[in-house]
Motif scaffolding. Structure first.
Motif, mmCIF file in Angstrom:
data_model
loop_
_atom_site.group_PDB
_atom_site.id
_atom_site.type_symbol
_atom_site.label_atom_id
_atom_site.label_comp_id
_atom_site.label_asym_id
_atom_site.label_seq_id
_atom_site.Cartn_x
_atom_site.Cartn_y
_atom_site.Cartn_z
ATOM 1 N N PRO A 6 14.533 26.808 -20.813
ATOM 2 C CA PRO A 6 15.557 25.944 -21.823
ATOM 3 C C PRO A 6 16.671 25.774 -20.885
ATOM 4 O O PRO A 6 17.022 26.757 -19.942
ATOM 5 C CB PRO A 6 15.988 26.977 -22.970
ATOM 6 C CG PRO A 6 15.086 27.865 -23.189
ATOM 7 C CD PRO A 6 14.276 28.196 -21.992
ATOM 8 N N GLY A 7 17.391 24.633 -20.957
ATOM 9 C CA GLY A 7 18.598 24.402 -20.195
ATOM 10 C C GLY A 7 18.190 23.848 -18.975
ATOM 11 O O GLY A 7 19.020 23.931 -17.953
ATOM 12 N N THR A 8 17.053 23.346 -18.679
ATOM 13 C CA THR A 8 16.754 22.612 -17.341
ATOM 14 C C THR A 8 17.518 21.413 -17.116
ATOM 15 O O THR A 8 17.584 20.734 -17.956
ATOM 16 C CB THR A 8 15.103 22.824 -17.385
ATOM 17 O OG1 THR A 8 14.531 23.990 -17.416
ATOM 18 C CG2 THR A 8 14.883 22.004 -15.941
ATOM 19 N N TRP A 9 17.897 21.305 -15.873
ATOM 20 C CA TRP A 9 18.517 20.231 -15.559
ATOM 21 C C TRP A 9 18.394 20.025 -13.815
ATOM 22 O O TRP A 9 18.354 20.989 -13.134
ATOM 23 C CB TRP A 9 20.013 19.883 -15.747
ATOM 24 C CG TRP A 9 21.123 20.484 -15.110
ATOM 25 C CD1 TRP A 9 21.350 22.030 -15.609
ATOM 26 C CD2 TRP A 9 21.977 20.182 -14.187
ATOM 27 N NE1 TRP A 9 22.516 22.345 -14.964
ATOM 28 C CE2 TRP A 9 22.824 21.480 -14.162
ATOM 29 C CE3 TRP A 9 22.007 19.247 -13.472
ATOM 30 C CZ2 TRP A 9 23.548 21.550 -13.152
ATOM 31 C CZ3 TRP A 9 23.073 18.990 -12.737
ATOM 32 C CH2 TRP A 9 24.040 20.022 -12.385
ATOM 33 N N ALA A 10 18.408 18.803 -13.466
ATOM 34 C CA ALA A 10 18.208 18.252 -12.149
ATOM 35 C C ALA A 10 18.613 17.013 -11.696
ATOM 36 O O ALA A 10 19.244 16.336 -12.514
ATOM 37 C CB ALA A 10 16.432 18.178 -11.934
ATOM 38 N N VAL A 11 18.739 16.863 -10.267
ATOM 39 C CA VAL A 11 19.593 15.720 -9.677
ATOM 40 C C VAL A 11 18.128 14.698 -9.261
ATOM 41 O O VAL A 11 17.466 15.431 -8.500
ATOM 42 C CB VAL A 11 20.451 15.936 -8.690
ATOM 43 C CG1 VAL A 11 20.946 14.582 -8.138
ATOM 44 C CG2 VAL A 11 21.655 16.580 -9.317
ATOM 45 N N LEU A 12 18.008 13.664 -9.688
ATOM 46 C CA LEU A 12 17.013 12.739 -9.038
ATOM 47 C C LEU A 12 17.643 11.719 -8.526
ATOM 48 O O LEU A 12 18.203 10.977 -8.984
ATOM 49 C CB LEU A 12 16.310 12.211 -10.449
ATOM 50 C CG LEU A 12 15.298 11.333 -10.174
ATOM 51 C CD1 LEU A 12 13.965 11.736 -9.127
ATOM 52 C CD2 LEU A 12 14.639 10.663 -11.382
ATOM 53 N N VAL A 13 17.052 11.273 -7.235
ATOM 54 C CA VAL A 13 17.429 10.206 -6.447
ATOM 55 C C VAL A 13 16.158 9.301 -6.613
ATOM 56 O O VAL A 13 15.109 9.859 -5.822
ATOM 57 C CB VAL A 13 17.991 10.441 -4.910
ATOM 58 C CG1 VAL A 13 18.157 9.265 -4.304
ATOM 59 C CG2 VAL A 13 19.255 11.332 -4.952
ATOM 60 N N MET A 14 16.267 7.920 -6.804
ATOM 61 C CA MET A 14 15.105 7.160 -6.973
ATOM 62 C C MET A 14 15.409 6.274 -5.789
ATOM 63 O O MET A 14 16.229 5.397 -5.797
ATOM 64 C CB MET A 14 15.108 6.321 -8.169
ATOM 65 C CG MET A 14 14.322 7.255 -9.312
ATOM 66 S SD MET A 14 12.616 7.305 -9.331
ATOM 67 C CE MET A 14 12.173 5.813 -10.057
ATOM 68 N N GLU A 15 14.583 6.140 -4.694
ATOM 69 C CA GLU A 15 14.385 5.385 -3.572
ATOM 70 C C GLU A 15 13.581 4.223 -3.814
ATOM 71 O O GLU A 15 12.300 4.376 -3.824
ATOM 72 C CB GLU A 15 14.112 6.140 -2.407
ATOM 73 C CG GLU A 15 14.217 5.448 -1.213
ATOM 74 C CD GLU A 15 13.812 6.244 0.312
ATOM 75 O OE1 GLU A 15 13.428 5.840 1.007
ATOM 76 O OE2 GLU A 15 13.524 7.595 -0.121
ATOM 77 N N HIS A 16 14.228 3.079 -3.649
ATOM 78 C CA HIS A 16 13.119 1.863 -3.905
ATOM 79 C C HIS A 16 13.183 1.053 -2.613
ATOM 80 O O HIS A 16 14.241 0.713 -2.148
ATOM 81 C CB HIS A 16 13.685 0.989 -4.908
ATOM 82 C CG HIS A 16 14.249 1.709 -6.234
ATOM 83 N ND1 HIS A 16 13.210 1.924 -7.240
ATOM 84 C CD2 HIS A 16 15.349 1.905 -6.768
ATOM 85 C CE1 HIS A 16 13.827 2.547 -8.196
ATOM 86 N NE2 HIS A 16 14.824 2.428 -8.124
ATOM 87 N N ARG A 17 11.949 0.824 -2.026
ATOM 88 C CA ARG A 17 11.810 0.140 -0.705
ATOM 89 C C ARG A 17 11.442 -1.192 -0.847
ATOM 90 O O ARG A 17 10.950 -1.769 -1.925
ATOM 91 C CB ARG A 17 10.623 0.961 -0.103
ATOM 92 C CG ARG A 17 10.946 2.175 0.409
ATOM 93 C CD ARG A 17 9.963 2.857 1.107
ATOM 94 N NE ARG A 17 10.592 4.435 1.517
ATOM 95 C CZ ARG A 17 9.801 5.246 2.139
ATOM 96 N NH1 ARG A 17 8.484 4.951 2.524
ATOM 97 N NH2 ARG A 17 10.262 6.222 2.566
#
Length: 185
Positions: A174-185
């Protein structure tokens, strides 16, 4: 008639802008994205309630990053306070993604905060060709990666994998969170 509230107004304007830029009809975009024309019409009028999956399908059909559909034009200085920003929910899992920053035409990357709870995993279809995901877990535990190659991560762990193949996210605590960077080429 009253104006739709953001982010619906932003999404409606972005869908019209991007569809017109590509030069296709409402019916053609609906066909390419696998949506009913009436659903797309509602979204363009700001009266629909799109899910993450719907917006990803539309982005792929238009050949643009997801962020271009949900992010208003950016001022010189921009602050996103905790709990603010365009927050979208998955149809199939206890998964929320908040767009913090969208890339420009020169820097094709988007920055998100993802919040997940244990239960159903979020199955993600392939994104634009050449997309790469970079993810850092901030709290909790997360299972993620391409289908059949998922790995478990804890706070501070980083992973990168191709975003242009099917993949998933699953909270293990419970309470999981993350930072995501989506790189588009």
């Amino acid at each position: 008639m009253s104006q739709p509230a953001p982010p619906l107004a932003t999404i409606a304007a972005a869908l019209r802008r991007e569809r017109e830029r590509v030069g296709i009809s409402l019916a053609e975009l609906a066909r390419r994205a696998g949506l009913a024309k009436s659903t797309l019409s509602q979204l363009e009028s700001g009266t629909g309630n799109p899910s993450v999956e719907t917006l990803w399908s539309l982005g792929v059909a238009l050949g643009v990053p997801f962020s271009r559909l949900v992010e208003p034009p950016e001022p010189l200085i921009r602050v996103v306070r905790a709990g603010e920003g365009p927050r979208l929910q998955s149809d199939h899992a206890d998964f929320f993604a908040t767009l913090l920053a969208a890339g420009s035409t020169h820097a094709r990357r988007d920055l998100y905060v993802m919040e997940l709870e244990p239960g159903a995993s979020r199955q993600a279809d392939a994104h634009l060709a050449g997309s790469i995901e970079h993810l850092v877990v901030a709290a909790g535990r997360l299972r993620t990666g391409p289908e059949g190659e998922e790995i478990d991560l804890g706070p501070g762990d980083y992973v990168t994998f191709p975003g242009d193949i099917p993949h998933r996210y699953e909270a293990l605590e419970p309470g999981t969170w993350a930072v995501l960077v989506m790189e588009h080429r």
